[in-house]
Design a protein around this motif. Structure first.
Motif, PDB file in Angstrom:
ATOM      1  N   ILE A 116       0.841  -1.208   0.000  1.00  0.00           N
ATOM      2  CA  ILE A 116       0.000   0.000   0.000  1.00  0.00           C
ATOM      3  C   ILE A 116       0.872   1.253   0.000  1.00  0.00           C
ATOM      4  O   ILE A 116       0.634   2.206  -0.760  1.00  0.00           O
ATOM      5  CB  ILE A 116      -0.932   0.011   1.241  1.00  0.00           C
ATOM      6  CG1 ILE A 116      -1.729  -1.300   1.347  1.00  0.00           C
ATOM      7  CG2 ILE A 116      -1.853   1.230   1.219  1.00  0.00           C
ATOM      8  CD1 ILE A 116      -2.774  -1.509   0.313  1.00  0.00           C
ATOM      9  N   LEU A 161      -4.804   1.811  -7.190  1.00  0.00           N
ATOM     10  CA  LEU A 161      -5.507   1.259  -6.034  1.00  0.00           C
ATOM     11  C   LEU A 161      -6.044  -0.133  -6.350  1.00  0.00           C
ATOM     12  O   LEU A 161      -5.999  -1.035  -5.511  1.00  0.00           O
ATOM     13  CB  LEU A 161      -6.654   2.184  -5.605  1.00  0.00           C
ATOM     14  CG  LEU A 161      -6.226   3.429  -4.826  1.00  0.00           C
ATOM     15  CD1 LEU A 161      -7.432   4.263  -4.452  1.00  0.00           C
ATOM     16  CD2 LEU A 161      -5.454   3.045  -3.563  1.00  0.00           C
ATOM     17  N   ALA A 199      -3.139  -2.520  -6.213  1.00  0.00           N
ATOM     18  CA  ALA A 199      -2.656  -2.665  -4.829  1.00  0.00           C
ATOM     19  C   ALA A 199      -3.612  -3.535  -4.016  1.00  0.00           C
ATOM     20  O   ALA A 199      -3.171  -4.374  -3.220  1.00  0.00           O
ATOM     21  CB  ALA A 199      -2.503  -1.291  -4.180  1.00  0.00           C
TER      22      ALA A 199
END
Lengths: 315, 155
Positions: free
Chosen positions: A307, B78, B81
């Motif tokens: 992340i 995103l 991920a």
């Protein structure tokens, strides 16, 4: 009606109670595992707090907080007509370019040499248009490839923009791959102990420690380059070094990656202790919970990095 | 490696539904534990690792290609991920094998994390218009119009 038998010695050692064993389709719920997952839940909140703060600070940053020609936070209102000269390549005659940089840009020989080793790089910043054009013409006449740039402002440094963002995405993408490799050796170590293959288990634990240390070493190298090794253009830092106090972006970067690095350091120390224990042959098919719990922590650290790499480096 | 190792244990283990009901709970659960160990220790970890490496490469090139398109960049990154993080959680952290109990910890933490993030929305999207925050532009390029960085405030 079947009754649960009293726990055996290995089960007592792993805190497996008969009640815990009544979960038929899944591994036993041990107190250690519950404690580790609770700890990881608090870690989720901790890193969410860090990432949330980063998002707020980034979204709230003024649109002129960063620019390609001036240090972060400079008031750009009276500097809109200034220019900078960016040297893209030195061309075939390096010594002529160095001579131009010394005479026209006022650099000493060491600075000029250093600049040519890290192209593309800004040669001069915040100068009037006529002076920028003169320097540009002199560099091009010396065989170099140079460009005059006008002032550009951003609310946050963009990835791959060498004028405002010093982070090396190539290096960190490689480091991300390294951490993923350590995660797979960790899970293979656990798998080996579950199959009673103690030798392989120890080897995979050692591999995890070494690969984790490699990740840390690369991060230390990156920090050193940012804070001391490199000299960055003014769009990144007024001092030429990327340190926590030079901008909001820098302090966010060091806080987030620093806390993650501290977690990795803790994991490497923990896994080193477990590896030393494994050499005594104590981890078996009936006693692997220590490796399993350490593995949970290690994979969580890997997950957080996935992340962080995305949010801090790539966005 | 895990995939090439001979199955363990060597004697066949009956599936839970085939277990003899006359056996004690201890025997049944112990065999299930064996089965779980067998499954866990032979999960396709190397394939997951290859997948993670592949998605990291995808992410790297995606960021390079879409670096100037902020919305596409954020949305795509995103997405990649989340896929990678899910693979780590599902296979490496053994969420695939654990019981429901683990979600009693993860779901509240996830909800609280989401609330924390959503609670920040006023700071992200509802900022007051100030001298430093002109609403019409986030990036400008030279030559700037005089006063472009300090637009007229709403009267």
């Amino acid at each position: 009606m079947a009754h649960a038998a009293p726990p055996t010695d290995p089960e007592l050692a792993r805190h497996v109670t008969p009640a815990a064993r009544t979960t038929i389709q899944h591994p036993p719920v041990t107190p250690g595992k519950v404690a580790m997952w609770l700890f990881l839940a608090t870690e989720i909140m901790f890193f969410t707090g860090l990432i949330g703060s980063y998002i707020v600070l980034r979204a709230g940053s003024p649109p002129t907080a960063y620019s390609n020609l001036y240090p972060p936070g400079t008031d750009l209102r009276d500097l809109q007509d200034t220019r900078g000269v960016i040297l893209k390549s030195a061309g075939p005659n390096r010594s002529r370019v160095i001579a131009v940089l010394r005479t026209e840009a006022g650099l000493d020989e060491h600075e000029a040499e250093h600049l040519l080793d890290s192209l593309p790089h800004g040669v001069a910043y915040g100068i009037p248009k006529d002076k920028a054009d003169a320097l540009h013409d002199a560099l091009n006449a010396a065989g170099a490839e140079a460009e005059v740039e006008g002032l550009k402002a951003y609310h946050w440094p963009k990835p791959y923009d060498t004028q405002t963002n010093p982070l090396s995405i190539d290096l960190t993408a490689f480091n991300t791959f390294i951490l993923i490799c350590s995660s797979v050796t960790m899970v293979l170590a656990l798998s080996a102990f579950q199959r009673d293959d103690r030798r392989k288990g120890s080897i995979f634990l050692l591999a995890t420690v070494l690969i984790g240390s490699t990740f840390l070493s690369i991060q230390v190298y990156e920090y050193y380059q940012l804070m001391f090794g490199h000299h960055y253009p003014p769009g990144i830092s007024a001092t030429g070094h990327f340190r926590p106090d030079v901008s909001l972006f820098a302090s966010c970067f060091f806080t987030m990656t620093g806390f993650h690095g501290a977690h990795v350091t803790g994991g490497v120390i923990l896994l080193t202790c477990i590896f030393i224990q494994s050499l005594r042959g104590i981890f078996t098919r009936h006693n692997f919970s220590t490796v399993e719990l350490a593995g949970l922590y290690w994979h969580f650290v890997d997950l957080v990095w996935i992340i962080l790499f995305t949010v801090v480096y790539l966005m | 490696m895990a995939e090439s190792h001979p199955p363990h244990p060597t004697h066949p283990i009956p599936a839970p539904e085939q277990a003899d009901e006359s056996q004690t709970l201890y025997v049944r659960t112990d065999r299930t534990l064996d089965q779980e160990l067998h499954i866990e220790s032979h999960a396709p970890y190397l394939k997951v690792w290859a997948g993670l490496a592949f998605f990291t490469a995808i992410e790297y090139f995606y960021a390079h290609i879409f670096k100037d398109m902020l919305f596409t960049l954020i949305l795509g990154l995103l997405f990649w991920a989340v896929i990678k993080a899910s693979m780590v959680g599902w296979y490496f952290m053994h969420l695939k094998f654990e019981g429901r109990w683990v979600y009693f910890m993860l779901i509240p933490a996830g909800i609280l994390a989401m609330i924390l993030t959503l609670a920040l929305v006023p700071d992200l999207a509802m900022q007051p218009i100030t001298e430093e925050n002109p609403e019409e532009e986030t990036v400008f390029s030279a030559p700037l119009e005089p006063g472009a960085a300090s637009p007229a405030l709403p009267t």
